[in-house]
Design an enzyme around this catalytic site. Structure first.
Site, short mmCIF file in Angstrom:
data_model
loop_
_atom_site.label_atom_id
_atom_site.label_comp_id
_atom_site.label_asym_id
_atom_site.label_seq_id
_atom_site.Cartn_x
_atom_site.Cartn_y
_atom_site.Cartn_z
N PRO A 96 0.80 -1.14 0.05
CA PRO A 96 0.02 -0.14 0.03
C PRO A 96 0.97 1.30 -0.06
O PRO A 96 1.91 1.28 0.41
CB PRO A 96 -0.95 -0.12 1.34
CG PRO A 96 -0.65 -1.45 1.78
CD PRO A 96 0.53 -2.03 1.09
N GLY B 140 3.68 4.13 4.93
CA GLY B 140 4.89 3.81 5.72
C GLY B 140 5.45 2.33 5.84
O GLY B 140 5.75 2.02 6.91
N LEU B 141 5.21 1.90 4.82
CA LEU B 141 5.59 0.18 4.92
C LEU B 141 6.85 -0.07 3.82
O LEU B 141 7.15 -1.20 3.51
CB LEU B 141 4.34 -0.91 4.57
CG LEU B 141 3.22 -0.68 5.40
CD1 LEU B 141 2.07 -1.64 4.99
CD2 LEU B 141 3.69 -0.98 6.73
N GLY C 292 7.41 0.90 0.63
CA GLY C 292 7.19 0.22 -0.58
C GLY C 292 8.39 0.88 -1.79
O GLY C 292 8.44 0.02 -2.63
N ASP D 235 14.67 0.70 6.97
CA ASP D 235 13.89 0.08 5.85
C ASP D 235 14.88 -0.74 5.13
O ASP D 235 14.73 -1.91 4.66
CB ASP D 235 13.14 1.01 5.14
CG ASP D 235 12.16 1.48 5.85
OD1 ASP D 235 12.05 1.47 7.33
OD2 ASP D 235 11.31 2.47 5.25
#
Length: 619
Positions: A383, A387-388, A390, A438
């Protein structure tokens, strides 16, 4: 620059075995010099090298040094291939016993033709596993370094270091620190083999005659041992991600073995697609202190991923994603709605920036890439704007594909440096605000503890990264906003406040690090209640520093909703999503329904464990 192709060796063993071969398969090659034997793909070995260096924009002249015994063969080859016959130099030798030697042959052409320029030297009878490398990149690297240049490659498992000239190369400066000609076992751990492929500065050419007075008929390996180990001249190394094999004094079986080996390698991967995935991640503890010399723990999750596919092609093509990089719309209103919601920045820029940075990195690191083009496309179900990670997932997967395609190993681009590379793609090329967390977890994968302490970062350029045990993890959950319109302000002005030394921010980052160390112990002890408490403390600390205005109402509502069901909860990234730990299974079911009714997307996290899965690798 001038190129000199050396083909004056006397291949008595190979020539004799071809002549005496009883099968009749090689009778047509009787008397043919080594460099004119068939190479990879059926072309003569010398044909490949002449095609590679026959570029006026790179070389003012190309010379060929041969012996008297085989001179006529090369004269005939020259007239058939538009090679200037007047540039063939005959060294006068007819047997192995009266040979001049490779160094003397080089000195002969330089002296007799009064050459006063930088020189590239290549053995014209050298088999090359991959015939597409970019020789212009070799020249650019040579001119960027203040010294001579040795080309090397990493030995294959079947090759012995005792049969080659071995170089030890400083990974930071690319300087050759030691040269060992056919070393005995145990003398060096290096598996980097030098081949007769060198660049010499014009001011260094006088050393050739000095060396020959000491060691007449010596090989190039002895010359480089003398130049590097004794004279201690500045000599640099450049890696070619391909194999080489000098025919030299090999027999027929070795020649056919290597020819078959290299040809088979090309046939095995004619245009096979390369596909890699990189997974989304959740920050379990310590974020966002990764950008402030803090400590964090993050976990890759298999619920969401980015996938990149690379396939060899005639031209280099970056394929737009139909959803993320739209070029066709149903109407002007459709364009307006998509642009307002998604913005103008899709994934195509990430592919392009990664490719650009990859070429730049390899050029700077002394890695010559093959001249191969490819088509690159991507897909992702991570998504957006929650904040994942991507964006970094697309960059990470693209980098994996490029490394595989160009045969770049973990030694060439170690994992800690790879994480820095991915961050630099986003920050330097695309000006995306980001930290290392990340990128580290997407490179290492799984559950990773990260220490970004100032001293570590200053001393080695990266932090301390530790993969943690993932067995028996509790059920973490994830929820995110279906329309994350207020998540973009989460970074706020914290960096400016931290750089200016504001006590509140500085102490908060230290506290994030302390919470992370405590969470590491809780994970090791499988103390899930303690971990849940620490997750709540992480959020409250973040809230106290960033303030509610910065966090935004959407994030705060999700946190409040989770706490109604007694769940620990925090932000897994920059905002737009929350990650939680609910130890009561019944309340977890009720909470899922509540989030869904509130218009959020909810899922139970499936941790990605690289040691227990093959999903994340090539497939």
């Amino acid at each position: 620059m001038i190129c000199i192709l050396l083909v004056a060796g006397h291949g008595t063993v190979l020539e004799a075995q071809i002549k005496n071969d009883e099968t009749g398969l090689y009778s047509h090659l009787t008397g043919v010099p080594k460099a004119l034997l068939p190479g990879v793909g059926g072309r003569k070995i010398l044909d490949f090298w002449w095609e590679t260096v026959n570029m006026r924009q790179l070389f003012t002249e190309v010379y060929l040094v041969t012996n008297a015994d085989k001179y006529k063969y090369y004269e005939r080859w020259a007239t058939a291939n538009d090679f200037p016959v007047e540039n063939i130099v005959n060294d006068g030798s007819t047997t192995l016993e009266d040979r001049l030697g490779a160094v003397a042959d080089l000195e002969l052409v330089i002296r007799s033709r009064k050459l006063q320029d930088d020189i590239m030297v290549i053995a014209g009878d050298m088999l090359c596993a991959d015939q597409n490398f970019d020789i212009a990149q070799v020249i650019r690297f040579f001119r960027s370094e203040p010294g001579e240049l040795i080309i090397y490659y990493e030995l294959e498992k079947s090759e012995k270091s005792s049969s080659r000239g071995i170089v030890e190369v400083c990974p930071d400066t690319h300087r050759v620190t030691r040269f060992l000609e056919k070393p005995q076992d145990g003398l060096t751990a290096s598996r980097l083999a030098s081949v007769v492929f060198y660049c010499l500065q014009r001011d260094t050419l006088s050393h050739l005659s000095d060396f020959l007075r000491l060691q007449p008929q010596a090989s190039f390996g002895r010359f480089w041992e003398w130049l590097v180990n004794e004279k201690q001249l500045d000599v640099f190394g450049m890696k070619l991600p391909t194999g080489f094999q000098l025919i030299g004094q090999v027999g027929l079986s070795d020649y056919t073995k290597w020819l078959t080996h290299y040809s088979t390698k090309q046939q095995d991967n004619p245009a096979k697609p390369i596909t890699y995935r990189s997974f989304a991640r959740v920050g379990l503890m310590g974020n966002p202190s990764d950008g402030f010399n803090g400590k964090t723990i993050a976990m890759s999750i298999s619920n969401f991923w980015a996938e990149v596919t690379l396939v060899e092609s005639q031209t280099l093509v970056l394929v737009p994603h139909p959803l993320n990089d739209p070029t066709e719309f149903g109407s002007l209103q459709d364009l307006f709605c998509i642009s307002r919601k998604e913005g103008y920045l899709g994934g195509l820029r990430l592919l392009q920036a990664t490719c650009k940075k990859f070429y730049q990195f390899c050029s700077k690191q002394g890695i010559a890439l093959t001249k191969q083009n490819f088509t690159l496309k991507y897909d992702t179900n991570i998504p957006r704007q929650v904040g994942l990670a991507g964006s970094s997932a697309i960059v990470s997967a693209t980098l994996k594909c490029l490394m595989k395609f160009y045969n770049i190993t973990d030694n060439d681009l170690p994992k800690p440096i790879r994480a820095n590379f991915i961050l630099n793609v986003e920050t330097d090329e695309l000006f995306i605000t980001a930290g290392l967390q990340d990128r580290v977890v997407q490179v290492y994968e799984g559950l990773v503890y990260m220490d970004f302490s100032k001293n570590l970062m200053a001393e080695q350029g990266y932090g301390n990264y530790v993969s943690m045990d993932m067995s028996g993890l509790p059920h973490f959950w994830l929820a995110y906003l279906s329309d994350p319109s207020d998540s973009g302000r989460i970074h706020s002005n914290i960096r400016q406040r931290w750089l200016s030394g504001e006590p509140l921010v500085v102490e908060a980052m230290k506290s994030f690090a302390e919470l992370t160390d405590q969470a590491r112990l809780a994970l090791q002890d499988k103390d899930w209640r303690r971990l849940a408490q620490l997750m709540d403390q992480n959020f409250e600390l973040r809230r106290s520093v960033y303030t509610d205005d910065c966090l935004g109402p959407g994030n705060l509502k999700m946190v409040q909703l989770a706490r109604q069901f007694g769940s620990a909860v925090k932000l897994p990234g920059s905002g737009g999503a929350v990650v939680g730990l609910c130890l009561d299974e019944e309340k977890l079911v009720e909470m899922r329904q509540a989030f869904q009714e509130a218009g959020c997307v909810f899922c139970v996290i499936a941790p990605y464990n690289p040691s227990a899965s093959t999903v994340g690798g090539q497939h």
